[in-house]
Design an enzyme around this catalytic site. Sequence first.
Site, mmCIF file in Angstrom:
data_model
loop_
_atom_site.group_PDB
_atom_site.id
_atom_site.type_symbol
_atom_site.label_atom_id
_atom_site.label_comp_id
_atom_site.label_asym_id
_atom_site.label_seq_id
_atom_site.Cartn_x
_atom_site.Cartn_y
_atom_site.Cartn_z
ATOM 1 N N LYS A 188 -0.772 9.025 0.772
ATOM 2 C CA LYS A 188 -0.425 8.819 -0.646
ATOM 3 C C LYS A 188 -1.159 9.822 -1.531
ATOM 4 O O LYS A 188 -0.577 10.444 -2.408
ATOM 5 C CB LYS A 188 -0.799 7.396 -1.102
ATOM 6 C CG LYS A 188 -0.161 6.281 -0.310
ATOM 7 C CD LYS A 188 -0.475 4.910 -0.903
ATOM 8 C CE LYS A 188 -1.950 4.513 -0.855
ATOM 9 N NZ LYS A 188 -2.479 4.326 0.512
ATOM 10 N N ARG A 242 -1.349 -3.257 -5.861
ATOM 11 C CA ARG A 242 -1.624 -3.642 -4.470
ATOM 12 C C ARG A 242 -1.544 -5.141 -4.276
ATOM 13 O O ARG A 242 -1.962 -5.644 -3.229
ATOM 14 C CB ARG A 242 -3.034 -3.169 -4.089
ATOM 15 C CG ARG A 242 -3.074 -1.826 -3.349
ATOM 16 C CD ARG A 242 -4.519 -1.447 -3.133
ATOM 17 N NE ARG A 242 -4.733 -0.623 -1.985
ATOM 18 C CZ ARG A 242 -5.189 0.637 -2.048
ATOM 19 N NH1 ARG A 242 -5.429 1.213 -3.208
ATOM 20 N NH2 ARG A 242 -5.404 1.317 -0.954
ATOM 21 N N ARG A 254 -15.669 9.595 2.673
ATOM 22 C CA ARG A 254 -15.759 8.266 2.080
ATOM 23 C C ARG A 254 -16.486 7.306 3.004
ATOM 24 O O ARG A 254 -16.274 7.327 4.211
ATOM 25 C CB ARG A 254 -14.350 7.744 1.800
ATOM 26 C CG ARG A 254 -13.715 8.402 0.620
ATOM 27 C CD ARG A 254 -12.254 8.061 0.494
ATOM 28 N NE ARG A 254 -11.943 6.642 0.671
ATOM 29 C CZ ARG A 254 -10.766 6.117 0.372
ATOM 30 N NH1 ARG A 254 -9.806 6.892 -0.123
ATOM 31 N NH2 ARG A 254 -10.535 4.846 0.562
ATOM 32 N N ARG A 274 -9.141 -2.688 5.881
ATOM 33 C CA ARG A 274 -8.231 -2.214 4.822
ATOM 34 C C ARG A 274 -6.771 -2.413 5.245
ATOM 35 O O ARG A 274 -5.924 -2.740 4.422
ATOM 36 C CB ARG A 274 -8.517 -0.738 4.512
ATOM 37 C CG ARG A 274 -9.834 -0.568 3.738
ATOM 38 C CD ARG A 274 -10.410 0.832 3.853
ATOM 39 N NE ARG A 274 -9.576 1.842 3.254
ATOM 40 C CZ ARG A 274 -9.708 3.152 3.503
ATOM 41 N NH1 ARG A 274 -10.624 3.579 4.355
ATOM 42 N NH2 ARG A 274 -8.933 4.008 2.907
HETATM 43 P P1 AMP Z 1 -7.894 3.953 -1.775
HETATM 44 O O1 AMP Z 1 -8.677 5.102 -2.338
HETATM 45 O O2 AMP Z 1 -6.543 3.823 -2.395
HETATM 46 O O3 AMP Z 1 -7.853 3.954 -0.268
HETATM 47 O O4 AMP Z 1 -8.699 2.633 -2.193
HETATM 48 C C1 AMP Z 1 -10.012 2.413 -1.753
HETATM 49 C C2 AMP Z 1 -10.446 1.002 -2.056
HETATM 50 O O5 AMP Z 1 -10.443 0.789 -3.477
HETATM 51 C C3 AMP Z 1 -9.570 -0.089 -1.497
HETATM 52 O O6 AMP Z 1 -9.867 -0.364 -0.123
HETATM 53 C C4 AMP Z 1 -9.947 -1.259 -2.421
HETATM 54 O O7 AMP Z 1 -11.237 -1.780 -2.093
HETATM 55 C C5 AMP Z 1 -10.069 -0.567 -3.769
HETATM 56 N N1 AMP Z 1 -8.781 -0.512 -4.444
HETATM 57 C C6 AMP Z 1 -7.979 0.575 -4.613
HETATM 58 N N2 AMP Z 1 -6.870 0.260 -5.273
HETATM 59 C C7 AMP Z 1 -6.944 -1.059 -5.548
HETATM 60 C C8 AMP Z 1 -6.089 -1.989 -6.199
HETATM 61 N N3 AMP Z 1 -4.910 -1.622 -6.713
HETATM 62 N N4 AMP Z 1 -6.505 -3.275 -6.303
HETATM 63 C C9 AMP Z 1 -7.702 -3.647 -5.814
HETATM 64 N N5 AMP Z 1 -8.543 -2.845 -5.152
HETATM 65 C C10 AMP Z 1 -8.173 -1.563 -5.020
#
Ligand code: AMP
Length: 233
Positions: free
Chosen positions: A17, A93, A167, A178
């Site tokens: 993404k 999400r 990360r 996740r």
């Molecule tokens: P990402 O960078 O999209 O992989 O997101 C990393 C982490 O951020 C996720 O595993 C969640 O802990 C948090 N996170 C990201 N987007 C959301 C969302 N829309 N709602 C809640 N937590 C989120």
Amino acid sequence: MTEAIRIILIGPPGAGKGTQAQRLRDLHGLVHISAGDLFRARIKDPNDPMGQQLKAILDSGALVPDAVTIQMIAERLQQADCAKGFILDGFPRSIAQAEALDAMLLKHNIKLDAVIQMEVDDDKLVERISGRYTCGECNTGYHDTFKPAQDAHTCDVCGAKDKFVRRSDDNAEAVRARLKTYYNQTTPILPYYEGKGMLKRLDGMASMDEVTAAIEAILKGPKDSPGKNPPRP
Ligand code: AMP
């Protein structure tokens, strides 16, 4: 005449993404809104009182509570640059987030052009994720196998030296958590958007260029598709 594009990218961690959002940002001059990036920026800010709580949640692979996430995205969408059009990467999400987003968009009379689901094989995700790193200065994404930086110490895009970061939630245990969160809490939004006739699916296992081309084809789509925004002057 230019037309603002507004899309949502949905997919499990490692689906690509972020990579595709960066490409679309550069191709169309859109704003890339990544909920995860916004949280990571808050974690890095020593003056943010919630930084440590957010870090614990992100490292566990759970979702940040809806109220916090929705407020953060609502504030971001109100910033002037979003008038150029945007890609929402990792938001919504949950069903509550999808409903809140609908209310925000309705209030500002904005229509989404597409909700794109990137489908990938779960067993490839750990491999994809464990090789990821980004430039800590400009946030360009790299991968040890699929897209290494030309020089191991220097960002190809901004030239920053020794600023690559990995990360803390890109490890096998957090990735499994996740993925579980994705299937339990995020996949229920797929029928939500399908019911509105907005959901498009693509093969996220294809090459980066093929995935970009598939997104472009979706965006070109039928001209009279119901989600299209009127042309901007
Ligand atoms: P990402 O960078 O999209 O992989 O997101 C990393 C982490 O951020 C996720 O595993 C969640 O802990 C948090 N996170 C990201 N987007 C959301 C969302 N829309 N709602 C809640 N937590 C989120």
